[in-house]
Design a protein around this motif. Structure first.
Motif, PDB file in Angstrom:
ATOM      1  N   PHE A 359      29.322  34.678  42.461  1.00  0.00           N
ATOM      2  CA  PHE A 359      30.767  34.091  42.377  1.00  0.00           C
ATOM      3  C   PHE A 359      31.342  34.582  41.068  1.00  0.00           C
ATOM      4  O   PHE A 359      30.926  34.629  40.137  1.00  0.00           O
ATOM      5  N   ARG A 360      32.632  34.967  41.352  1.00  0.00           N
ATOM      6  CA  ARG A 360      33.585  35.577  40.331  1.00  0.00           C
ATOM      7  C   ARG A 360      34.942  35.084  40.257  1.00  0.00           C
ATOM      8  O   ARG A 360      35.319  34.946  41.432  1.00  0.00           O
ATOM      9  N   ILE A 361      35.468  34.058  39.446  1.00  0.00           N
ATOM     10  CA  ILE A 361      36.895  33.691  39.303  1.00  0.00           C
ATOM     11  C   ILE A 361      37.592  35.071  38.652  1.00  0.00           C
ATOM     12  O   ILE A 361      37.222  35.559  37.651  1.00  0.00           O
ATOM     13  N   ASN A 362      38.727  35.659  39.462  1.00  0.00           N
ATOM     14  CA  ASN A 362      39.106  36.832  38.927  1.00  0.00           C
ATOM     15  C   ASN A 362      40.681  36.436  38.358  1.00  0.00           C
ATOM     16  O   ASN A 362      41.244  37.369  37.888  1.00  0.00           O
ATOM     17  N   ARG A 363      41.132  35.530  38.930  1.00  0.00           N
ATOM     18  CA  ARG A 363      42.666  35.130  38.327  1.00  0.00           C
ATOM     19  C   ARG A 363      42.749  33.638  38.299  1.00  0.00           C
ATOM     20  O   ARG A 363      42.092  32.907  38.969  1.00  0.00           O
ATOM     21  N   PHE A 364      43.726  33.554  37.606  1.00  0.00           N
ATOM     22  CA  PHE A 364      43.903  32.041  37.067  1.00  0.00           C
ATOM     23  C   PHE A 364      45.232  31.462  37.587  1.00  0.00           C
ATOM     24  O   PHE A 364      45.673  30.505  37.273  1.00  0.00           O
ATOM     25  N   GLY A 365      46.191  32.362  38.085  1.00  0.00           N
ATOM     26  CA  GLY A 365      47.514  31.759  38.402  1.00  0.00           C
ATOM     27  C   GLY A 365      48.358  31.889  37.420  1.00  0.00           C
ATOM     28  O   GLY A 365      48.175  32.716  36.166  1.00  0.00           O
ATOM     29  N   ARG A 366      49.594  31.391  37.274  1.00  0.00           N
ATOM     30  CA  ARG A 366      50.524  31.417  36.477  1.00  0.00           C
ATOM     31  C   ARG A 366      50.546  30.527  35.290  1.00  0.00           C
ATOM     32  O   ARG A 366      51.258  30.622  34.228  1.00  0.00           O
TER      33      ARG A 366
END
Lengths: 369, 366
Positions: A359-366
């Motif tokens: 699993f990889r988190i690739n974006r965190f939002g703004r």
């Protein structure tokens, strides 16, 4: 002289035209009945005869609005019930514009091969028409009127079409997919299973077929695992929860890769799932964007949790359902040869299936509130 | 504007005529005929089956070296004498006749299935054959030009199925070579029907302009390779898209490729495909009709090709109305085309051998 020639041409043209037009039936659009959905049911009568019934949900265009009426007819076979249907219809049925075919539970359990054969033969039927299985009788499902929709078929079509946004559904629940999954070696059909509660439809499970018969329905929370293990390039929500306040939710896109080995006449499958995606909600670890260590920890935790759940699901599949719903037989057949007479359902369910999740988190939002 | 010289064609037109004579009905049913035997390796069979047109191309090249101005029919008359030569030529035309019936009935049964199910066989056969007669009466030059136009139109037909690439999977075509060499070769024998029509190259090379004669080798090889690539491409794509079993279930498997395309407001892409395809098939029918009547008219000097064209019309209407449905058509082709094809192969091979072993009499009457 010239006027005679003109006459001759005229006669020839009229003759040719009337020759080709003679014996041709033509219908204006007002004379055609267009269906939004067709439902199929099967009952066994007291004498044990199978009675099939079909419900055509037909559009009724009035001056102010579009409505639909249902016509249900019965017969021992599909051609017979079609004949029956025309006796109750005031118009000619135009096949090929349906949005969805709804198969009743009993019909699906009995086998849908005869139904698919009817459609495979017909050159007017659109192979992109959606298919689904419904709880109880399709007749009852199609009776439901959803406000704002001309017919139940329109709503169900949207339900199936946009299911692929979440829950790791694909778009492949069309007729052509059903043909292919029914016939090809090592493949099994799954279709969305629809229930109606308080006049609202929902996909409450996945109907799993063995050959052309539905054998089980995988209910709502678990259908995610089935889809994850079965499909590639699908998206859905993955959550990690400590308690109701502390949770992290991620919108993940999953990529599946399967490896297949043969050791001592035993097959071994390794399903590699690569999930990645942005964070949707995060109360678990605030300001994770600056904490690479924590991020790794959470990723590993999610992967571990998911792996555990998927392994549990595979175990259930092996012990209870005994059907290769993950289409692993297809991969083995593509590697070790087709047409060897192997029953892939049995072989796959008796072989070792491993799951690896990364699993990889690739974006965190703004931002992080 | 230049006037159309009656039967003189450029070498490009010669290429297009050969491609046009082959590409037609065979393509839609090709994958399922092959996949019955060689399963997922059917596309290899389609490529291997290309040996047959290559062999014919090779013989054509050999023959043109010795007799650049005589086609196979007049060479045969020189080799076997006028009487026997004419009779053997008439037998040679049997293959063209059978092939013509196969193409015409195939085009009709497909158009009945997908487009004009409301018309009767008789009416469709009249339309199709009147087009064929009209096209044939216009002569070889016009047929060459029609073929040239259709050659480029064909690329639209080749581009449409590319959409299927996104939905297919390599799993459907693997294991490659998994069905065994023997079955692949078995399957390739079946693909030969799809390549029949290539024999027209033996008929029309004397009609190529004198200054273009040097390019005949190039033209024959190019046309054959184009056809091999097209057949392999379609067979591969179909199996890649749906897999080998469902291909054998569908009577016209290539049509399944259109189901990959879902455009809003267009109910089914089949009609668009059929619309382009039927134009291409009319050209195939015209080309084969012309070559069939060309051979028959060669039987005797008294026969005029225009009369034969009209005569063949009634014969074809009669034949088509007997074998119009798909089952009868398949049975008819299975019974006949293998024999006529083998006859043609032996006939052309023997002629080539004879003209090469009789030395020194290139310009004499043999």
């Amino acid at each position: 002289m010239k006027i005679y020639k003109l006459y001759i041409y005229l006669v020839v043209v009229i003759f040719t035209f009337s020759f080709f037009i003679s014996g041709v039936k033509r219908y204006a659009v007002e004379q055609l009945a267009i269906d939004s959905a067709i439902g199929y049911d099967l009952e066994k009568s007291v004498e044990g005869i199978e009675i099939r019934s079909s419900t055509a949900s037909r559009y009724l265009v009035t001056e102010k609005q579009v409505k639909s009426i249902n016509v249900t007819t019965r017969g021992e076979t599909i051609p017979k019930l079609r004949e029956e249907r025309q006796r109750r219809m005031d118009k000619k049925i135009l096949l090929g514009l349906e949005k969805v075919y709804v198969i009743g539970e009993n019909y699906a359990k009995h086998g849908i091969r005869d139904l698919l054969d009817v459609y495979f033969r017909n050159p007017d039927v659109r192979d992109a028409t959606l298919l689904c299985v419904c709880e109880g009788k399709a007749e009852d499902i199609l009776k439901i009127q959803v406000e704002g929709y001309p017919s139940a078929g329109d709503y169900i079509e949207g339900l199936l079409r946009y299911a692929n946004e979440m829950n790791f559904f694909t778009e492949n629940y069309m007729l052509i997919d059903a043909y292919v999954r029914l016939e090809e070696e090592g493949r099994n059909l799954v279709l969305p299973y629809i229930t109606a509660k308080d006049n609202i439809f929902e996909i409450s499970g996945m109907a799993v077929f063995k050959d052309d018969k539905m054998i089980t329905v995988i209910p709502s929370p678990k259908l995610k695992y089935l889809n994850l293990l079965r499909e590639t390039n699908v998206s859905g929500i993955i959550t990690l929860q400590k308690d109701s306040d502390k949770h992290i939710g991620l919108f993940a896109i999953s990529k599946r890769k399967v490896k297949c080995y043969k050791e001592n006449d035993k097959y071994k499958f390794i399903i590699n799932l690569n999930l990645s995606g942005p964070i949707v909600a995060n109360d678990y670890e605030p300001l994770m964007i600056d904490k690479p260590g924590k991020k790794k920890e959470i990723e590993a935790k999610i992967a571990k949790n998911l792996k555990k759940e998927l392994e549990g699901f595979i175990k259930e599949l092996k012990t209870e359902h005994k059907v290769d719903a993950l289409e692993l037989g297809r991969i083995a057949a593509a590697k070790y040869g087709r047409d060897t007479g192997v029953d892939w359902n049995e072989v796959v369910m008796n072989s070792e299936i491993k799951v690896n999740v990364s699993f990889r988190i690739n974006r965190f939002g703004r931002g992080d509130l | 504007m230049k006037t159309v010289g009656k039967d003189e064609i450029t070498y490009q037109e010669y290429t297009y005529i050969i491609v046009g004579a082959i590409f037609g009905v065979g393509i839609l049913a090709l994958p399922n005929r092959l996949a019955e035997v060689s399963r997922q390796d059917a596309w290899i069979s389609a490529a291997v089956g290309g040996i047959y047109p290559l062999y014919i191309a090779l013989l054509t090249i050999l023959i043109t070296k010795k007799f650049p101005n005589d086609n196979i029919l007049s060479i045969s008359k020189k080799v076997f004498g006028n009487f026997f030569g004419s009779i053997l030529n008439l037998l040679f035309s049997a293959h063209f006749f059978v092939n013509l019936i196969g193409i015409t009935t195939g085009a009709m049964s497909l158009s009945i299935l997908y487009i004009v199910s409301f018309l009767s066989v008789f009416k469709i056969s009249i339309v199709v054959l009147i087009l064929a007669v009209y096209g044939s009466l216009l002569g070889l030059k016009v047929i060459g030009r029609v073929n040239e136009f259709m050659y480029y139109l064909k690329f639209i037909l080749l581009l449409i199925p590319l959409v299927a690439l996104k939905d297919g999977s390599m799993l459907n075509v693997s294991p490659i070579f998994g069905s065994g060499i023997k079955k692949i070769i078995d399957g390739s024998v079946r693909s030969i029907f799809a390549y029949s029509g290539v024999e027209v190259m033996l008929l029309f090379y004397p009609n190529v302009k004198d200054k273009d004669k040097v390019f005949i080798n190039k033209a024959t090889l190019k046309s054959v390779f184009v056809m091999i690539v097209i057949y392999t491409y379609f067979t591969f794509l179909t199996i890649y898209f749906v897999g080998p079993t469902i291909v054998t279930r569908s009577y016209f498997a290539v049509m399944l490729l259109n189901e990959a395309i879902n455009l809003p407001f267009i109910n089914s892409f089949r009609f668009f495909f059929m619309f382009i395809w039927i134009m291409i098939v009319f050209k195939t029918i015209i080309t084969n009709y012309y070559s069939c009547s060309y051979i028959i008219s060669n039987f005797s000097k008294k026969l005029d090709i225009r009369k034969i064209c009209l005569l063949l019309f009634f014969l074809m209407i009669f034949a088509i109305n007997i074998v119009h449905d798909e089952a009868a058509r398949r049975a008819f082709l299975n019974k006949t085309i293998n024999y006529t094809l083998v006859y043609n192969l032996i006939y052309v091979t023997i002629i080539t051998i004879i003209i090469y072993f009789k030395k020194g009499d290139k310009n004499e009457n043999l």
